[in-house]
Design a protein around this motif. Structure first.
Motif, PDB file in Angstrom:
ATOM      1  N   ASP A   2       0.861  -1.180   0.000  1.00  0.00           N
ATOM      2  CA  ASP A   2       0.000   0.000   0.000  1.00  0.00           C
ATOM      3  C   ASP A   2       0.901   1.235   0.000  1.00  0.00           C
ATOM      4  O   ASP A   2       1.477   1.618   1.029  1.00  0.00           O
ATOM      5  CB  ASP A   2      -0.903  -0.020   1.234  1.00  0.00           C
ATOM      6  N   ASP A   4       0.269   4.425  -0.322  1.00  0.00           N
ATOM      7  CA  ASP A   4      -0.181   5.559   0.503  1.00  0.00           C
ATOM      8  C   ASP A   4       0.183   5.350   1.969  1.00  0.00           C
ATOM      9  O   ASP A   4       0.668   6.275   2.636  1.00  0.00           O
ATOM     10  CB  ASP A   4      -1.693   5.726   0.364  1.00  0.00           C
ATOM     11  N   ALA A   5      -0.027   4.125   2.446  1.00  0.00           N
ATOM     12  CA  ALA A   5       0.314   3.844   3.845  1.00  0.00           C
ATOM     13  C   ALA A   5       1.822   3.906   4.053  1.00  0.00           C
ATOM     14  O   ALA A   5       2.305   4.448   5.064  1.00  0.00           O
ATOM     15  CB  ALA A   5      -0.222   2.464   4.235  1.00  0.00           C
ATOM     16  N   THR A   7       3.980   5.659   2.338  1.00  0.00           N
ATOM     17  CA  THR A   7       4.387   7.064   2.269  1.00  0.00           C
ATOM     18  C   THR A   7       4.060   7.790   3.568  1.00  0.00           C
ATOM     19  O   THR A   7       4.863   8.601   4.065  1.00  0.00           O
ATOM     20  CB  THR A   7       3.680   7.761   1.093  1.00  0.00           C
ATOM     21  N   ALA A   8       2.892   7.508   4.129  1.00  0.00           N
ATOM     22  CA  ALA A   8       2.490   8.176   5.372  1.00  0.00           C
ATOM     23  C   ALA A   8       3.440   7.834   6.511  1.00  0.00           C
ATOM     24  O   ALA A   8       3.795   8.701   7.325  1.00  0.00           O
ATOM     25  CB  ALA A   8       1.061   7.773   5.734  1.00  0.00           C
ATOM     26  N   SER A  11       7.197   9.347   5.466  1.00  0.00           N
ATOM     27  CA  SER A  11       7.321  10.774   5.144  1.00  0.00           C
ATOM     28  C   SER A  11       8.078  11.593   6.177  1.00  0.00           C
ATOM     29  O   SER A  11       8.846  12.496   5.807  1.00  0.00           O
ATOM     30  CB  SER A  11       5.930  11.393   4.918  1.00  0.00           C
ATOM     31  N   ASP A  54       5.751   4.209  -8.350  1.00  0.00           N
ATOM     32  CA  ASP A  54       5.050   5.444  -8.677  1.00  0.00           C
ATOM     33  C   ASP A  54       6.062   6.495  -9.139  1.00  0.00           C
ATOM     34  O   ASP A  54       6.999   6.830  -8.394  1.00  0.00           O
ATOM     35  CB  ASP A  54       4.300   5.955  -7.449  1.00  0.00           C
TER      36      ASP A  54
END
Length: 329
Positions: A2, A4-5, A7-8, A11, A54
């Motif tokens: 995942d 998005d997870a 990256t969160a 970050s 990505d």
């Protein structure tokens, strides 16, 4: 994975590394921290590339790592070995890889020039389009020969003009339009001028003044056009690589060609400035031009073949391009 997870979670580390890379001075503790973060972010980049490539995240992390690496290792200082590698490996490899494109462009342009020349020399209407009878006579008898004014200033003017044309052909090659237009207009203009000279029984003067420098100068323009067309074809047909990566790799390699042509055109400019308009016998001028052209192709085929056999392309190394990064154990 995942993305998005991931990256969160990661970050904050990326933001901290970004903050440290933008500071002018680092304490000892911060220097140690930036090394640790560099290794961690390099591992993150490797994970993203392998699991969820990505483009935006990859580009962001690659740029961040590039800044961090320059702080850790120091900025790369050009050295004589870099210049030597460019001349002996990178440039001949890039030129060798587009050799068939160059030969095809050369044949096509020569054919167009011959057709344009024969048309102007044999068709009264085409000859009339070159100017009034008095204008043509003035050009043939005086202007054409007087253009080749020996000297360093003339050589520099010719060099900068041709180098600019070559650079545009490569830089705008992805359009597929500019290189074709440049090559076509150049071939038609040279051919038409030769046809007008032939119509006034001065073809020998045309060849004697064009051949010494023109053999190398026109070849350099053909190489530039070929490089531009090769870049356009990479956009059309990237092969097994992604289109973005293919364009990046070929663009850097063909930029190598553009830089190399600056030197090649400097040589042809010297020939045009000090040989073409000199008092040397015409046959010796042409021999000098032929030797320069032969030396260029020997350089391309001998060094280029060797470099390509060693898997060189003219592109940056994987480390310089940002494709290879350190990964923490």
């Amino acid at each position: 994975m995942d993305l998005d997870a991931f990256t969160a979670v990661r970050s904050p580390s990326w933001a901290r590394l970004d903050e440290l890379t933008r500071r002018r001075r680092l304490t000892g503790a911060e220097a140690d921290e930036i090394v640790r973060l560099y290794q961690a972010v390099a591992t993150d980049l490797s994970t993203v590339r392998s699991s969820a490539p990505d483009p935006e995240v990859v580009t962001r992390l690659s740029q961040l790592l590039a800044r961090a690496r320059s702080l850790i290792a120091g900025a790369h200082e050009p050295a004589w070995r870099d210049a030597a590698r460019f001349l002996v490996v990178s440039l001949p490899a890039a030129l060798y890889r587009i050799r068939w494109w160059t030969h095809a462009v050369t044949i096509a342009c020569v054919a167009v020039a011959v057709v344009a020349g024969v048309w102007v020399a044999t068709q009264p209407d085409a000859l009339a389009a070159m100017g009034t009878p008095s204008e043509r006579t003035e050009y043939v008898e005086n202007a054409f020969a007087s253009y080749y004014d020996p000297g360093a200033g003339f050589a520099a003017m010719v060099w900068t003009n041709n180098a600019w044309i070559a650079a545009q052909s490569v830089a705008l090659g992805i359009s597929g339009i500019w290189p074709v237009w440049m090559l076509l207009s150049n071939a038609v203009n040279v051919g038409a001028t030769g046809g007008m000279m032939a119509a006034h029984d001065s073809l020998d003067v045309f060849l004697q003044l064009i051949a010494p420098h023109g053999l190398m100068e026109l070849t350099a323009i053909f190489v530039a056009g070929a490089a531009g067309l090769r870049l356009f074809w990479t956009w059309v047909e990237p092969g097994p690589r992604t289109r973005t990566r293919a364009l990046a790799e070929e663009g850097r390699a063909l930029f190598t060609v553009a830089l190399g042509l600056v030197g090649v055109l400097a040589v042809s400019g010297l020939v045009e400035g000090f040989v073409t308009g000199s008092a040397l016998p015409w046959w010796l001028k042409i021999v000098i031009g032929a030797i320069v052209l032969a030396a260029f192709w020997v350089y391309v085929y001998v060094l280029g073949r060797r470099a390509v056999a060693d898997s060189e392309t003219g592109d940056l190394t994987a480390d310089e391009a940002g494709y290879a990064v350190a990964v923490a154990d």
